[in-house]
Scaffold this motif. Structure first.
Motif, mmCIF file in Angstrom:
data_model
loop_
_atom_site.group_PDB
_atom_site.id
_atom_site.type_symbol
_atom_site.label_atom_id
_atom_site.label_comp_id
_atom_site.label_asym_id
_atom_site.label_seq_id
_atom_site.Cartn_x
_atom_site.Cartn_y
_atom_site.Cartn_z
ATOM 1 N N VAL B 69 0.969 -1.306 -0.243
ATOM 2 C CA VAL B 69 0.161 -0.042 -0.053
ATOM 3 C C VAL B 69 0.844 1.301 0.106
ATOM 4 O O VAL B 69 0.668 2.196 -0.746
ATOM 5 C CB VAL B 69 -0.958 -0.055 1.149
ATOM 6 C CG1 VAL B 69 -1.583 1.341 1.237
ATOM 7 C CG2 VAL B 69 -2.007 -1.040 0.868
ATOM 8 N N LEU B 70 2.064 1.236 0.760
ATOM 9 C CA LEU B 70 2.921 2.494 1.018
ATOM 10 C C LEU B 70 3.512 2.548 -0.571
ATOM 11 O O LEU B 70 3.554 3.832 -0.947
ATOM 12 C CB LEU B 70 3.970 2.109 1.981
ATOM 13 C CG LEU B 70 4.778 3.238 2.152
ATOM 14 C CD1 LEU B 70 4.060 4.548 2.601
ATOM 15 C CD2 LEU B 70 5.850 2.909 3.403
ATOM 16 N N ARG B 71 4.032 1.505 -1.190
ATOM 17 C CA ARG B 71 4.650 1.902 -2.451
ATOM 18 C C ARG B 71 3.675 2.305 -3.301
ATOM 19 O O ARG B 71 3.802 3.216 -4.349
ATOM 20 C CB ARG B 71 5.300 0.472 -2.750
ATOM 21 C CG ARG B 71 6.558 0.076 -1.966
ATOM 22 C CD ARG B 71 7.173 -1.157 -2.568
ATOM 23 N NE ARG B 71 8.408 -1.173 -2.016
ATOM 24 C CZ ARG B 71 8.966 -2.331 -1.804
ATOM 25 N NH1 ARG B 71 8.469 -3.673 -2.066
ATOM 26 N NH2 ARG B 71 10.407 -2.568 -1.003
ATOM 27 N N ASP B 72 2.470 1.917 -3.452
ATOM 28 C CA ASP B 72 1.256 2.066 -4.282
ATOM 29 C C ASP B 72 0.992 3.803 -4.134
ATOM 30 O O ASP B 72 0.730 4.516 -4.878
ATOM 31 C CB ASP B 72 0.031 1.640 -3.984
ATOM 32 C CG ASP B 72 -0.995 1.738 -5.082
ATOM 33 O OD1 ASP B 72 -0.754 1.952 -6.203
ATOM 34 O OD2 ASP B 72 -2.312 1.571 -4.509
ATOM 35 N N PHE B 73 1.080 4.159 -2.875
ATOM 36 C CA PHE B 73 0.878 5.533 -2.419
ATOM 37 C C PHE B 73 2.070 6.477 -3.066
ATOM 38 O O PHE B 73 1.934 7.755 -3.762
ATOM 39 C CB PHE B 73 0.704 5.815 -1.021
ATOM 40 C CG PHE B 73 -0.612 5.744 -0.510
ATOM 41 C CD1 PHE B 73 -1.326 4.759 -0.442
ATOM 42 C CD2 PHE B 73 -1.271 7.246 -0.327
ATOM 43 C CE1 PHE B 73 -3.093 4.887 -0.157
ATOM 44 C CE2 PHE B 73 -2.814 7.198 0.134
ATOM 45 C CZ PHE B 73 -3.546 5.974 0.145
ATOM 46 N N ARG B 74 3.293 5.880 -2.948
ATOM 47 C CA ARG B 74 4.532 6.704 -3.433
ATOM 48 C C ARG B 74 4.271 6.848 -4.913
ATOM 49 O O ARG B 74 4.905 8.005 -5.311
ATOM 50 C CB ARG B 74 5.671 6.001 -3.122
ATOM 51 C CG ARG B 74 7.195 6.737 -3.422
ATOM 52 C CD ARG B 74 7.257 7.831 -2.675
ATOM 53 N NE ARG B 74 6.655 9.182 -3.234
ATOM 54 C CZ ARG B 74 6.910 10.313 -2.753
ATOM 55 N NH1 ARG B 74 7.334 10.760 -1.781
ATOM 56 N NH2 ARG B 74 5.954 11.150 -3.127
ATOM 57 N N LYS B 75 3.776 5.903 -5.361
ATOM 58 C CA LYS B 75 3.838 5.797 -7.081
ATOM 59 C C LYS B 75 2.884 7.014 -7.458
ATOM 60 O O LYS B 75 2.783 7.590 -8.333
ATOM 61 C CB LYS B 75 3.469 4.468 -7.552
ATOM 62 C CG LYS B 75 4.219 4.135 -8.700
ATOM 63 C CD LYS B 75 3.576 2.866 -9.491
ATOM 64 C CE LYS B 75 3.947 1.697 -8.548
ATOM 65 N NZ LYS B 75 3.551 0.538 -8.998
#
Lengths: 234, 181
Positions: B69-75
């Motif tokens: 989820v965090l990586r998705d947000f960063r993207k």
């Protein structure tokens, strides 16, 4: 009585012979941050939060005596950032869970972090495993929060003068130990003094906690050091 | 130009920081005028339907789903904000960080008192996210642009940060806005 003239960040100040830079600054209404130093104890200059610059050299203001004509740099941006980085190192080196700490709001380390606007430490967290010692009847030693300032070692003594706390090992392995027999003899007032002398939440009195509501704690309203600076206009 | 888009998520957190977002009182009416919410538990949008300007992350990373989820947000977010102590430093979930994971799981699932005396197992279904060795602050997993400490961060701090980011100005941090508890 000989009077010494010196400056802090260009501001003329006066000191008595033998005064340290921290003491003289305070007398002149200038705050220099301290952490391992505690009024009434012989300063040791171990935490370096009080580092100032004189003639290009860095020195611990809590141990260095003022000399005639000294030009002390206290708030240069690089000095302030170095102090902030020391605070950040202390935060990542231990396990400082402010939301669940009884000392929160009265903690000098936290108050320094507030004053220096520490939003996050720049270093990676180390998460050390440290044991808690709750054997003493009136005190608890929560080593996860200990910053090894040795204020308890220097300042808390039994009636016969023996030290109640001691530092064991050196360097990154240094831990604080309690003399259980001496600790058992501490009065409630002495236990309170031990908790007060600890700048963080490493020494706690048992059977009490969170007694002062949020908003009324020592550093809730005004930054650490503002009491010293308030005296500046006098 | 449309309204700035905000997305929020709660990872290893308690939703206290999201409660603090709602605690901005009547300013919430101005917020609705100022911004548009995308993926967030507040509006229950499950997937990003467009890129967001601001992502607010509550909680640190305790398992593989938190990391995803965090990586998705960063993207998908232009400015990513660590909101609250857990996102900033791991918070109370990180109390387990100095204890080996095996000991934590054995204590929780094998050795703790129970009213069900059946066979005891450590959950290991393949549909469950994998639990990490430690709880990681968000900035140790992805790049974070802004940090708002506090447990929870006060509504005033959240309001100040949101309006500063939207207006493209530096945060004005009054002393009583910075609290770690």
């Amino acid at each position: 009585m000989s009077e010494i003239r010196f400056t802090i960040d260009g501001r003329p100040c006066v000191a008595r012979a033998g005064q340290t830079i921290v003491e003289a600054a305070k007398a002149n209404g200038v705050w220099i941050p301290v952490l391992c130093h505690y009024e009434g104890l012989k300063p040791v200059g171990s935490c370096r939060i009080c580092t100032v610059r004189v003639a290009g050299r860095y020195m611990a203001a809590c141990t260095q005596p003022v000399t005639e004509g000294m030009a002390v740099e206290n708030t240069a941006p690089d000095l302030e950032d170095m102090r902030k980085s020391l605070i950040e190192m202390l935060f990542v080196e231990g396990n400082h869970f402010c939301p669940s700490c009884e000392k929160s709001g009265n903690c000098e380390l936290q108050a320094l972090a507030y004053r220096y606007r520490m939003m996050v430490p720049r270093f990676p967290y180390l998460w050390p495993g440290r044991a808690l010692d709750a054997r003493a009847p009136r005190l608890m030693l929560e080593r996860n929060r200990c910053i090894q300032c040795l204020r308890c070692v220097r300042g808390i003594r039994a009636k016969d003068g023996r030290k109640v706390f001691a530092a064991v090992e050196r360097g990154p392995r240094v831990t604080i130990e309690i003399d259980q027999r001496l600790a058992a003899g501490l009065s409630d007032a002495e236990a309170r003094r031990a908790m007060d002398i600890c700048p963080v939440g490493a020494i706690l009195r048992k059977e009490t906690g969170f007694a002062v509501p949020i908003g009324k704690r020592k550093y809730d309203g005004a930054p650490i050091g503002s009491d010293v600076e308030k005296g500046a206009g006098r | 130009m449309g309204k700035p888009v905000i997305a929020t998520a709660s990872l290893a957190g308690c939703f206290g920081c999201h409660m603090s977002i709602l605690d901005i009182d009547e300013r919430i009416l101005r917020l609705v005028e100022l911004v548009e919410f995308n993926k967030s538990p507040i509006d229950d949008i499950k997937r990003f339907t467009k890129p967001a300007d601001i992502g607010l992350i509550e909680g640190g990373c305790s398992n593989s789903e938190n990391v995803a989820v965090l990586r998705d947000f960063r993207k998908n977010c232009r400015v990513l904000v660590s909101l609250g102590e857990c996102a900033v430093m791991g918070g109370l979930p990180a109390l387990r960080n100095s204890i080996p994971l095996k000991e934590c799981l054995e204590e929780a699932y094998l050795n703790s008192p129970t009213v069900d005396p059946g066979e005891r197992v450590i959950p290991n279904d393949e549909d469950l996210p994998v639990i990490l060795d430690k709880v990681y602050p968000c900035h140790e997993v992805v790049k974070i642009d802004c940090f708002l400490p506090g447990c929870p961060p006060s509504a005033d701090l959240i309001w100040e940060a949101l309006t500063a980011i939207i207006e493209g100005r530096p945060l004005n941090l009054a002393y009583d806005l910075i609290k770690f508890d």
